[in-house]
Design an enzyme around this catalytic site. Structure first.
Site, PDB file in Angstrom:
ATOM      1  N   TYR A   1       5.396  -0.118  -1.174  1.00 14.26           N
ATOM      2  CA  TYR A   1       4.123   0.577  -1.417  1.00 14.26           C
ATOM      3  C   TYR A   1       3.720   1.418  -0.212  1.00 14.26           C
ATOM      4  O   TYR A   1       3.443   2.614  -0.318  1.00 14.26           O
ATOM      5  CB  TYR A   1       3.013  -0.431  -1.746  1.00 14.26           C
ATOM      6  CG  TYR A   1       1.659   0.236  -1.840  1.00 14.26           C
ATOM      7  CD1 TYR A   1       1.255   0.848  -3.017  1.00 14.26           C
ATOM      8  CD2 TYR A   1       0.810   0.306  -0.736  1.00 14.26           C
ATOM      9  CE1 TYR A   1       0.039   1.498  -3.095  1.00 14.26           C
ATOM     10  CE2 TYR A   1      -0.405   0.952  -0.804  1.00 14.26           C
ATOM     11  CZ  TYR A   1      -0.794   1.553  -1.988  1.00 14.26           C
ATOM     12  OH  TYR A   1      -1.992   2.212  -2.047  1.00 14.26           O
TER      13      TYR A   1
ATOM     14  N   LYS B   1      -5.682   5.265  18.346  1.00 13.19           N
ATOM     15  CA  LYS B   1      -5.935   4.413  17.186  1.00 13.19           C
ATOM     16  C   LYS B   1      -6.597   3.124  17.679  1.00 13.19           C
ATOM     17  O   LYS B   1      -5.922   2.141  17.979  1.00 13.19           O
ATOM     18  CB  LYS B   1      -4.622   4.078  16.466  1.00 13.19           C
ATOM     19  CG  LYS B   1      -4.025   5.196  15.663  1.00 13.19           C
ATOM     20  CD  LYS B   1      -4.791   5.451  14.372  1.00 13.19           C
ATOM     21  CE  LYS B   1      -4.776   4.251  13.470  1.00 13.19           C
ATOM     22  NZ  LYS B   1      -5.613   4.466  12.254  1.00 13.19           N
TER      23      LYS B   1
ATOM     24  N   HIS C   1      -3.302   1.920   9.686  1.00  9.27           N
ATOM     25  CA  HIS C   1      -2.995   3.097   8.873  1.00  9.27           C
ATOM     26  C   HIS C   1      -2.894   4.310   9.804  1.00  9.27           C
ATOM     27  O   HIS C   1      -3.875   4.973  10.104  1.00  9.27           O
ATOM     28  CB  HIS C   1      -4.083   3.319   7.823  1.00  9.27           C
ATOM     29  CG  HIS C   1      -4.107   2.253   6.775  1.00  9.27           C
ATOM     30  ND1 HIS C   1      -4.924   1.144   6.867  1.00  9.27           N
ATOM     31  CD2 HIS C   1      -3.405   2.096   5.630  1.00  9.27           C
ATOM     32  CE1 HIS C   1      -4.731   0.374   5.805  1.00  9.27           C
ATOM     33  NE2 HIS C   1      -3.819   0.923   5.040  1.00  9.27           N
TER      34      HIS C   1
END
Length: 672
Positions: A171, A540, A546
């Site tokens: 996924y 990040k 993500h």
């Protein structure tokens, strides 16, 4: 603040052009020698004595990205009054999958005795490879991580035979830019690596190989290209059957069955005209349900407004009703495969199978999936594919309704009040969760907990199966963070390749093109500032893994002439600011998709000001509601970008504009 957390700006001090697994892990080894073993990835640092928000990576994320399960007490509360021996539970957990399953087993035993263990049914995702490539929630190096997976599979096959110990997850590969060929090939290469390791460990006898293969399941992405996605699922099944039969000699066709669940694509959900997401979701669901021979065993659908923020319960109910209408009102499930015999479908499936087998062979020649992770090959391929897709969208070659075509829209009653169109979280909940964690520690048998951790370390240093030691840690009241830190002390910590340095040019800077004009602005601004190159730090902060957006900004900024400082995910505001000062950057770009922007961005701004850096603009990108975006700009953020801002070259141009403004340079327009 622990010694482990001090003075580590090195985490960000590798340029995009030189960011490799070898470089980052050599830095890790140097710091290990100094007693500085890496970052905390949980609230419960083993030596932490109070709630110190400055050094908690999950700050601002509690209640937004899942249920915090820090110890046996949390697991008890989570499943209170739920008879686990009657349940089928799915856990989307990877690096700490063994730990969560141990907690689950202990709660089940408390409910019904040790004999219920063999009756437990469910799934742990437990796919560490995709974490290195796309999701980012990895901790340990590939070798030890594979051992955790192997030990857990062996344990469940022998003790929890109805459990699916690994749910190989393609996924997130598609979310990270994978083509159908890459999605199939990388998932199958992961399966080969896992099965090879399980069988080589000697923990499962040869006559039970079929039992191992029968418990392997997959978690797949379904995009909006209906025919391609349906054919992808048929190709998945055909390749799995071939691998399990020819490589592992599995004769029973039931053992070779390709068992998969699906979450339909979130990458394609748009902030612009978000009502269009409903029909996207329906098309994607049909791709994995309409063909009986390639039908998913389980389907989960995102909500229409996930590109705006956290969906409310009503939004989630809408997605559930989509499935229920298909299952109970339509006749879709009443027929045999309606695509059987289609020469169009067969030709597409044949082509996918051929390409995938060639790519799987290429990965095997490299030494398999783990070697391809460590070399950076898999990650750079994904970053490149994603960059190419973004370039097609920006050029208008790939149409996204409401984004780069058919952009006019009637007023939307669903989003008339954006501040109430998504769910909000009480920020005070975080402190309550942390306090409850400390209360748990204060009231446990500390001697038993420390002894359990000592046994865990000794087992990890040897070659025994880790599950028994992990079970005792769960029973002794050890916390999630302590379990992970104990294994860090033995295995070390891994920072995966970012894939940015290996990504080729996705957009050609032809004379007069948008990228060429931005390159001129970058060069002119660098000259005006007396700098060899403009330097952009892409950060990040927090646990948010993500990283796709951050990677695409880093690649395009590099192609526009910036020197990019980017070392991946899991950084504290303190480390980001330290790196910004050490690297003397001209701009700090923060990417946050977890909802923690309200906590972390002001912290970065305040730290920059305290260091006397007031001429470095901070820009922010992520899923940020309009009210939050306004608050961030009021706090001093130069610009906020959300999913509706799909033009990356334009964003890079805006970054140059903000650098000029912060340095009191005149606006610069480069003529076409």
């Amino acid at each position: 603040m622990t010694e482990r957390q001090k003075d580590r700006p090195w985490l960000m001090r590798t340029y995009a052009g030189h960011s490799t697994a070898e470089a980052s892990n050599e830095l890790y080894r140097r710091n290990l020698a100094k007693g500085q073993t890496g970052l905390s990835v949980a609230f419960d640092l083993p030596t932490q004595t109070g709630y110190d928000p400055d050094h908690i990576l999950a700050r601002g994320e509690v209640g937004r990205v899942g249920v915090p399960v820090s110890h046996l007490g949390d697991m008890r509360r989570l499943f209170q009054d739920i008879p686990l021996e009657q349940m089928n539970t799915s856990m989307t957990i990877n690096a700490t999958a063994m730990w969560l399953l141990a907690l689950y087993q202990v709660v089940a035993e408390e409910q019904g005795g040790k004999e219920v263990t063999a009756k437990l049914q469910g799934t742990t995702q437990n796919d560490i490879v995709k974490e290195y490539l796309s999701r980012g929630t990895h901790v340990f190096p590939p070798g030890p991580s594979l051992r955790l997976t192997t030990d857990m599979i062996a344990y469940t096959v022998n003790n929890i035979p109805k459990w699916n110990p690994i749910n190989i997850c393609s996924y997130h590969l598609q979310e990270a830019g994978a083509t159908p060929v890459q999605e199939i090939s990388y998932a199958m290469s992961t399966a080969i690596a896992v099965l090879d390791a399980v069988f080589a460990s000697g923990q499962v006898p040869d006559d039970r190989k079929g039992d191992v293969v029968a418990r392997i399941s997959f978690f797949v992405n379904a995009g909006v290209r209906f025919v391609e996605e349906m054919c992808k699922m048929r190709a998945f099944g055909r390749i799995w059957d071939k691998i399990t039969r020819e490589r592992y000699g599995i004769e029973n066709p039931k053992h070779r069955r390709f068992r998969y669940g699906v979450q339909v694509n979130s990458l394609g959900l748009t902030e612009a005209q978000p009502e269009n997401n409903v029909q996207r979701i329906v098309l994607e669901m049909l791709a994995v349900t309409l063909s009986k021979d390639a039908r998913a065993r389980a389907v989960q659908l995102p909500a229409w407004n996930e590109a705006l923020g956290l969906p409310r319960p009503w939004d989630q109910q809408w997605s559930l009703r989509i499935q229920q209408v298909l299952a109970h009102e339509s006749d879709l499930l009443e027929y045999e495969d309606i695509f059987a015999g289609s020469h169009v479908i067969e030709a597409k499936v044949d082509a996918l199978v051929e390409e995938c087998l060639a790519e799987i062979d290429r990965i095997q020649e490299m030494g398999g999936a783990m070697a391809a992770v460590e070399s950076g090959y898999l990650k750079s391929q994904l970053v490149s594919s994603h960059a190419e897709r973004r370039a097609r969208i920006e050029a208008g070659e790939e149409k996204i309704v409401g984004v780069n075509c058919f952009e006019s829209s009637e007023p939307n009653p669903l989003t008339a009040d954006l501040d109430t169109a998504i769910m909000t979280v009480d920020p005070a909940n975080e402190a309550r969760v942390v306090q409850a964690l400390h209360d748990w520690r204060d009231n446990r048998d500390e001697g038993r907990a420390q002894e359990a951790l000592s046994v865990l370390k000794k087992t990890a240093a040897g070659d025994g199966n880790l599950f028994a030691a992990t079970l005792e840690c769960a029973r002794a009241g050890v916390t999630t963070g302590e379990w992970a830190w104990a294994l860090r002390d033995v295995f070390g910590e891994f920072r995966a390749p970012t894939g940015v340095s290996g990504a080729p040019l996705a957009v050609v800077a032809e004379r007069g093109s948008p990228l060429a004009r931005v390159r001129e602005k970058v060069a002119k601004t660098a000259a005006d500032l007396g700098a060899g190159k403009l330097r952009l730090l892409v950060g990040k902060p927090g646990l948010d893994g993500h990283s796709n957006g951050a990677e695409q900004i880093a690649v395009r900024a590099r192609d526009a002439g910036f020197e990019v400082v980017y070392q991946g995910i899991r950084l504290t505001p303190e480390q980001i600011v330290s790196a910004a000062v050490a690297e003397d950057v001209h701009c700090v770009g923060l990417s946050i998709l977890s909802g923690s922007h309200a906590e972390l961005v002001p912290d970065v701004l305040a730290r920059l000001r305290r260091t006397g850096v007031d001429d470095v603009p901070v820009i922010v990108g992520g899923i940020i509601p309009s009210a939050d975006a306004a608050a961030l700009r009021e706090a001093g953020v130069a610009a906020v970008f959300t999913p509706k801002d799909f033009g990356i070259t334009e964003i890079i141009g805006r970054i140059v504009d903000e650098i000029r403004k912060a340095n009191q340079l005149d606006p610069l327009e480069i003529p076409a």
